[in-house]
Scaffold this active site. Structure first.
Site, PDB file in Angstrom:
ATOM      1  N   THR A 173       5.040  11.116   7.745  1.00  0.00           N
ATOM      2  CA  THR A 173       5.239  11.029   9.195  1.00  0.00           C
ATOM      3  C   THR A 173       6.657  11.432   9.590  1.00  0.00           C
ATOM      4  O   THR A 173       7.596  11.302   8.789  1.00  0.00           O
ATOM      5  CB  THR A 173       4.989   9.567   9.648  1.00  0.00           C
ATOM      6  OG1 THR A 173       5.460   9.408  10.974  1.00  0.00           O
ATOM      7  CG2 THR A 173       5.730   8.567   8.767  1.00  0.00           C
ATOM      8  N   ASP A 174       6.813  11.879  10.835  1.00  0.00           N
ATOM      9  CA  ASP A 174       8.161  12.190  11.342  1.00  0.00           C
ATOM     10  C   ASP A 174       8.956  10.911  11.613  1.00  0.00           C
ATOM     11  O   ASP A 174      10.162  10.975  11.847  1.00  0.00           O
ATOM     12  CB  ASP A 174       8.076  13.049  12.610  1.00  0.00           C
ATOM     13  CG  ASP A 174       7.364  12.363  13.774  1.00  0.00           C
ATOM     14  OD1 ASP A 174       6.793  11.263  13.583  1.00  0.00           O
ATOM     15  OD2 ASP A 174       7.388  12.925  14.885  1.00  0.00           O
ATOM     16  N   GLU A 175       8.275   9.745  11.581  1.00  0.00           N
ATOM     17  CA  GLU A 175       8.979   8.499  11.912  1.00  0.00           C
ATOM     18  C   GLU A 175      10.039   8.138  10.871  1.00  0.00           C
ATOM     19  O   GLU A 175      10.914   7.319  11.132  1.00  0.00           O
ATOM     20  CB  GLU A 175       7.971   7.357  12.124  1.00  0.00           C
ATOM     21  CG  GLU A 175       6.995   7.705  13.233  1.00  0.00           C
ATOM     22  CD  GLU A 175       6.069   6.581  13.676  1.00  0.00           C
ATOM     23  OE1 GLU A 175       6.419   5.407  13.514  1.00  0.00           O
ATOM     24  OE2 GLU A 175       4.989   6.910  14.199  1.00  0.00           O
ATOM     25  N   THR A 189       0.829  -1.216   0.000  1.00  0.00           N
ATOM     26  CA  THR A 189       0.000   0.000   0.000  1.00  0.00           C
ATOM     27  C   THR A 189       0.867   1.271   0.000  1.00  0.00           C
ATOM     28  O   THR A 189       0.658   2.181  -0.809  1.00  0.00           O
ATOM     29  CB  THR A 189      -0.932   0.001   1.235  1.00  0.00           C
ATOM     30  OG1 THR A 189      -1.920  -1.010   1.025  1.00  0.00           O
ATOM     31  CG2 THR A 189      -1.613   1.344   1.421  1.00  0.00           C
ATOM     32  N   TYR A 231       6.858   0.056   8.997  1.00  0.00           N
ATOM     33  CA  TYR A 231       5.963   1.186   8.695  1.00  0.00           C
ATOM     34  C   TYR A 231       6.781   2.414   8.265  1.00  0.00           C
ATOM     35  O   TYR A 231       6.562   2.972   7.187  1.00  0.00           O
ATOM     36  CB  TYR A 231       5.098   1.533   9.919  1.00  0.00           C
ATOM     37  CG  TYR A 231       4.448   2.906   9.823  1.00  0.00           C
ATOM     38  CD1 TYR A 231       3.501   3.184   8.828  1.00  0.00           C
ATOM     39  CD2 TYR A 231       4.788   3.930  10.706  1.00  0.00           C
ATOM     40  CE1 TYR A 231       2.919   4.442   8.722  1.00  0.00           C
ATOM     41  CE2 TYR A 231       4.201   5.182  10.611  1.00  0.00           C
ATOM     42  CZ  TYR A 231       3.269   5.437   9.619  1.00  0.00           C
ATOM     43  OH  TYR A 231       2.700   6.685   9.512  1.00  0.00           O
ATOM     44  N   LYS A 254       7.059   4.393   4.597  1.00  0.00           N
ATOM     45  CA  LYS A 254       6.719   5.814   4.403  1.00  0.00           C
ATOM     46  C   LYS A 254       7.949   6.570   3.865  1.00  0.00           C
ATOM     47  O   LYS A 254       7.818   7.463   3.031  1.00  0.00           O
ATOM     48  CB  LYS A 254       6.240   6.456   5.710  1.00  0.00           C
ATOM     49  CG  LYS A 254       4.904   5.966   6.217  1.00  0.00           C
ATOM     50  CD  LYS A 254       3.728   6.301   5.313  1.00  0.00           C
ATOM     51  CE  LYS A 254       3.345   7.762   5.268  1.00  0.00           C
ATOM     52  NZ  LYS A 254       2.097   7.997   4.505  1.00  0.00           N
TER      53      LYS A 254
END
Ligand code: NAD
Ligand code: TYD
Length: 348
Positions: free
Chosen positions: A130-132, A100, A156, A160
């Site tokens: 995201t900041d991740e 995805t 994850y 991203k």
């Protein structure tokens, strides 16, 4: 303006859809969402009949469908939020995240490129990230800025990061007008009760154990979801092509402190004895590869685009608790799975 918003039935996406449908009646908003476990059309009940809103159930990886949407609705802007978003699920089942988040983003970029075919005037592809992607900070280790090197650590965040790289590649290679924002942890209404804050609220209501990973010392920087939606609005309208904007609320909390705060506020609200909910706190095995701290330096978006959060944590967390207590039906439908029937009842 015809805007394709992906993932609009999810937590953040539903707030973005509502904001754009209500604040910009002159725009046509098309919400493409696969309605995975995280997609819930009950989040959008109040805007589903608006004349400038359409819903399409489908997968961002579906090349034919995305192609048809671009052609059929003459899409000239994309705000891309659809993703698998939960770190714990990415540890158990990384492939769906790669599919995805990476392939889906690639498909959207490629379809936009095909339809816009080099005529990029008045077009924009906005990736909500995201900041991740920046990795993990030490407890006294400064902040993530827009120039912090990418160092994702979970499936994850790696997926991203990959999608951010693809978006930037389309800017540098094809001059597609893109913009990216990287936001800290959100909280607020409609948050699926698998993430820390809504899970704890739900478990406190039902007097279930409150699982805190490790010692609860990990730090997250929390932002009220409406503030994120407002930031997305500002970046979409005023952000510069090819730029990245970090979004965050300068609101760092250790997990254990947030869980204790929720316990105390909810004991008060529910008329329970002070300390009753804290007795539900249970320390459990730590998450694999658990990032220690996230914290955003949001000075660029503040200086260049004039965005600052409107909600303080004090008011935002109380609003959130009140929302869950006043919307127990929403919570019951999500926990029982009944929300999955809403699509059939509305769209047959
Ligand atoms: P969410 O999990 O609540 O919602 C995701 C939505 O995407 C759901 O409605 C789901 O049905 C849909 N979706 C999933 N796979 C799809 C597919 N293949 N095709 C079409 N739709 C699909 O997520 P969220 O918390 O609202 O996050 C939205 C975006 O914001 C994500 O891209 C996430 O990475 C990013 N983000 C989230 C946070 C946060 O704290 N939640 C912070 C920063 C950035
Ligand atoms: P989460 O809401 O999953 O967001 P993210 O992992 O994307 O930051 O988790 C927030 C923090 O809370 C994270 O440090 C993990 C921790 N956590 C728990 O301690 N217990 C839980 O049950 C959950 C879901 C998270």
């Amino acid at each position: 303006m015809n805007i394709l918003i992906t993932g609009g039935a999810g937590f953040i996406g539903s707030h973005v859809v509502r904001r754009f449908v209500l604040n910009y009646p002159e725009y046509k908003v098309v919400n493409l969402d696969a309605l995975t476990y995280a997609g819930n059309l009950e989040n959008l009940k109040d805007v589903e009949n608006s004349s400038n809103y359409s819903f399409v159930k489908g997968d961002i990886c579906d090349e034919n469908l995305v192609d048809k949407i671009f052609a059929g609705y003459n899409i000239d802007h994309v705000i891309h939020l659809a993703a698998e978003s939960h770190v714990d699920r990415s540890i158990k089942d990384p492939l769906i995240f790669i599919k995805t988040n990476v392939l889906g983003t690639g498909n959207l970029l490629q379809t936009a490129r095909k339809h816009w075919s080099g005529k990029f005037e008045g077009k924009r592809f906005y990736h909500v990230s995201t900041d991740e992607v920046y990795g993990s900070l030490e407890l006294e280790g400064g902040y993530f800025t827009e120039t912090t090197p990418y160092d994702p650590r979970s499936p994850y965040s790696a997926s991203k990061a990959a999608s951010d790289h693809l978006v930037r590649a389309y800017w540098h290679t094809y001059h597609m007008p893109v913009v990216i924002s990287n936001c800290s942890n959100n909280y607020g209404p409609n948050h699926f009760p698998e993430k820390l804050i809504p899970l704890m609220i739900n478990n406190i209501i039902h007097r279930k154990p409150l699982p805190v990973y490790g010692k609860g010392e990990n730090v997250r920087d929390w932002l009220y979801v409406e503030d994120h939606a407002a930031a997305i609005d500002v970046v979409f309208h005023k952000g510069k092509d090819g730029e990245t904007y970090n979004i965050g609320g300068h609101n760092e909390w250790k997990n254990i402190d947030i869980v204790k705060l929720l316990c105390d506020l909810m004991d008060e609200k529910l008329g329970r004895l002070r300390g009753e909910s804290r007795s539900l706190i249970t320390f459990v095995t730590d998450r694999a590869g658990h990032d220690l701290r996230y914290a955003i330096d949001a000075s660029k978006i503040q200086k260049e685009l004039g965005w600052v959060p409107a909600e303080s944590f004090e008011t935002g967390i109380r609003k959130t608790i009140d929302w869950y207590l006043n919307n127990q039906e929403w919570l019951d439908h999500v926990t029982s799975g009944a929300y999955r029937q809403y699509y059939e009842s509305m769209y047959g």
